[in-house]
Design an enzyme around this catalytic site. Structure first.
Site, PDB file in Angstrom:
ATOM      1  N   SER A 115      -9.515   2.028   2.771  1.00  0.00           N
ATOM      2  CA  SER A 115      -8.616   2.799   1.927  1.00  0.00           C
ATOM      3  C   SER A 115      -7.556   1.948   1.215  1.00  0.00           C
ATOM      4  CB  SER A 115      -7.920   3.878   2.765  1.00  0.00           C
ATOM      5  OG  SER A 115      -7.142   3.309   3.799  1.00  0.00           O
ATOM      6  N   SER A 163     -10.059  -0.381   6.992  1.00  0.00           N
ATOM      7  CA  SER A 163      -9.462  -0.145   5.674  1.00  0.00           C
ATOM      8  C   SER A 163      -8.745  -1.344   5.079  1.00  0.00           C
ATOM      9  CB  SER A 163      -8.493   1.042   5.734  1.00  0.00           C
ATOM     10  OG  SER A 163      -9.208   2.250   5.828  1.00  0.00           O
ATOM     11  N   LYS A 185       0.841  -1.200   0.000  1.00  0.00           N
ATOM     12  CA  LYS A 185       0.000   0.000   0.000  1.00  0.00           C
ATOM     13  C   LYS A 185       0.874   1.246   0.000  1.00  0.00           C
ATOM     14  CE  LYS A 185      -3.916   2.053   2.504  1.00  0.00           C
ATOM     15  NZ  LYS A 185      -4.816   1.915   3.668  1.00  0.00           N
TER      16      LYS A 185
END
Length: 576
Positions: A196, A220, A114
């Site tokens: 996210s 997330s 990420k």
């Protein structure tokens, strides 16, 4: 002699720094703003004393911005994704960093990271236009260190193949706020992939990586994993170090594994949980989570949390009946085929988690923004250039919710601090933690739908193209109560794994439940169903229990022909 040669240069550097001591008039204004009643003699005394403190700070300012971390061997800088590499905006950056441990637990596995986690020499923009260099130029922010989780992945043999798209500053459960563009759900491009950790879930669902790193502040990792039909685990708070990771809400932030299978999730957790040994000399002993899968789930006692199936918003029910039916059917099969023991319980505090997180977020996230979403240090190197890039850029680049939090936090400090809202919020942390601890004292785990609804449809236009009022309306429409933030508040580990599929036309909102028969699913419009995630949470450091339960879900939902789950079918992209 070498030190003597360097000394004049150091003095020259120090002398070039202007005094940072506040003037008498500045001290007068600041003391009044803080509600202090100082006479002129006291103000003068403070001014003299602050001159000594300023000399200390000037010495600190003169220090070079060094990196006291082990040397990172040279590596290729990677490349921006293009063409077939970025069909769903799932990649922020591509690379190929070969792991060092050929016999490690991650040997042979490809890893997505990420893009709020530092990989030395690679961009680290956390979905933000300023860090990307789009606002004000200057190019993308380049990380000058590897986060400890990255070092551990490479030491255990994992091959990092790119940075996955991150929603802007990790603050949206939707997948339409990143500077890299919206991330559509590979199982139905008209719907959100969740956030996210949107890029990580999409890359996994597309079969482009075996495992991926995500971060989780209120769901997330688990929300996008549920929406994309993959596995996502939020570890016990503090188990996996957050050093080198963009800060969002320090009291709630976690780093965790995402994967196409429970076994691969266990592999990645084994590696990154050992990263704490790079940060703290008092880290707990390493655990081989892969070995936990040698034990079945028979005899485990699991509490069904009643409130998680009956969420409400403004007095209206939230849970999609099709989602509840899939979860209940999976529970039945776990009970009859795997020997798991279930009992329904009530935890009234469960529904308070959204209020707690929203209140905390309005204050704590604003503080992180004021500090430039400084990556966590873990008592290590701090990326000072992140703060430098974001400070002063709030008006230009921070999203609406960030601005809302900053304005509210300023209002709170100036006008509402006497109400002790933050202190009351933190006290509720303890109450909801005790409520779950009381249940987990009698059970091995709790179970519920990960998300009470199917993946929502994406907004019709990129969110930046909408007026501010429309952006807030879109956010409100999607801000449904969920079953994920509870365990960020309590710190308990939680895992989501796909429990089955709801048949629905591409982009549609209606469909029929099809049970948990492992319905084959295509990508990019060839959709026959939408995934439903089931979530388990367990006691602190009981990730092994979660993995055993998730593996049991995989067994009872395995397609009749024994094929792997759709997300586990690998698609080759990128360069090698």
């Amino acid at each position: 002699m070498k030190g003597a040669e360097q000394q004049p240069q150091q003095h020259q550097q120090e002398s070039s720094i202007p005094s940072i001591a506040p003037s008498v008039s500045q001290i007068r204004d600041l003391s009044r703003e803080l509600g202090m009643r100082l006479d002129e003699a006291s103000i003068a005394a403070y001014a003299r004393e602050m001159t000594h403190l300023a000399r200390t700070m000037e010495q600190v300012a003169a220090w070079p911005d060094e990196t006291p971390l082990p040397h990172v061997r040279s590596r290729d800088a990677g490349w921006p994704p293009e063409g077939e590499e970025v069909t769903h905006n799932q990649w922020a950056w591509r690379c190929h960093i070969q792991g060092r441990g050929k016999q490690g637990v991650l040997a042979g596995l490809t890893v997505g990271v990420k893009d709020c986690i530092a990989v030395a020499g690679m961009p680290m923009v956390a979905g933000n236009r300023t860090l990307q260099g789009a606002d004000g130029g200057g190019g993308a922010l380049i990380a000058r260190m590897d986060a400890p989780v990255i070092t551990s992945i490479l030491d255990h043999g994992g091959t990092i193949v790119g940075k996955t798209t991150c929603e802007e500053l990790c603050s949206s459960i939707m997948s339409n706020t990143s500077c890299h563009g919206p991330v559509p759900n590979p199982l139905d491009p008209a719907r959100t992939a969740g956030g996210s950790s949107s890029g990580s879930s999409a890359a996994l669902a597309l079969g482009e990586v075996d495992v991926a790193l995500g971060t989780d502040t209120a769901g997330s990792i688990r929300v996008p994993a549920s929406f994309c039909g993959v596995v996502g685990l939020k570890p016990t708070y503090g188990l996996v170090p957050t050093a080198g990771v963009t800060a969002c809400m320090p009291s709630l932030d976690h780093v965790g594994p995402m994967a196409t299978t429970v076994q691969n999730c266990a592999r990645l957790l084994t590696a990154i949980s050992q990263a704490d040994h790079l940060v703290s000399p008092s880290a707990p002993p390493a655990v081989d989570y892969l070995a936990e899968l040698h034990r079945d789930a028979a005899g485990l006692r699991v509490a069904i949390v009643e409130e998680a199936f009956q969420l409400e918003l403004d007095g209206e029910p939230v849970n999609d009946p099709r989602v509840n039916r899939i979860i209940n059917h999976t529970i039945h099969r776990l009970e009859t085929e795997e020997g798991v023991v279930f009992k329904t319980v009530s935890i009234p505090q469960h529904s308070e988690a959204d209020v707690i997180v929203n209140a905390c977020r309005a204050l704590e996230f604003a503080n992180s923004l004021r500090q430039g979403v400084q990556p966590y240090t873990g008592r290590q190197y701090t990326m000072t250039d992140v703060q430098g890039r974001l400070q002063g850029a709030v008006n230009a680049s921070i999203h609406d919710f960030g601005k809302l939090c900053l304005i509210w936090e300023s209002h709170y400090r100036r006008n509402l601090s006497h109400m002790n809202l933050l202190q009351k919020t933190l006290n509720r942390f303890a109450l909801i933690r005790k409520a779950y601890e009381d249940v987990l004292g009698d059970f091995d785990a709790v179970v519920m739908p990960t998300v009470p609804v199917l993946p929502p449809q994406m907004p019709p236009a990129p969110i930046r193209d909408l007026p501010v009022a429309a952006r807030f309306a879109t956010r409100a429409r999607l801000a449904l109560p969920h079953n994920t933030p509870q365990f960020n508040v309590t710190g308990h580990p939680a895992i989501t794994v796909n429990a089955g599929w709801v048949q629905a036309p591409a982009g549609g909102v209606q469909g029929l439940p099809v049970g948990v028969q492992g319905l084959p699913v295509g990508v990019q419009g060839r959709v026959q169903g939408l995934p439903v995630g089931i979530q388990f949470a367990a006691g602190y450091h009981q990730e092994g229990v979660l993995l055993r339960l998730a593996a049991a879900v995989e067994r009872v939902t395995q397609p009749p022909d024994g094929d792997p789950p759709p997300a586990a079918k690998k698609r080759k992209t990128g360069r090698s």
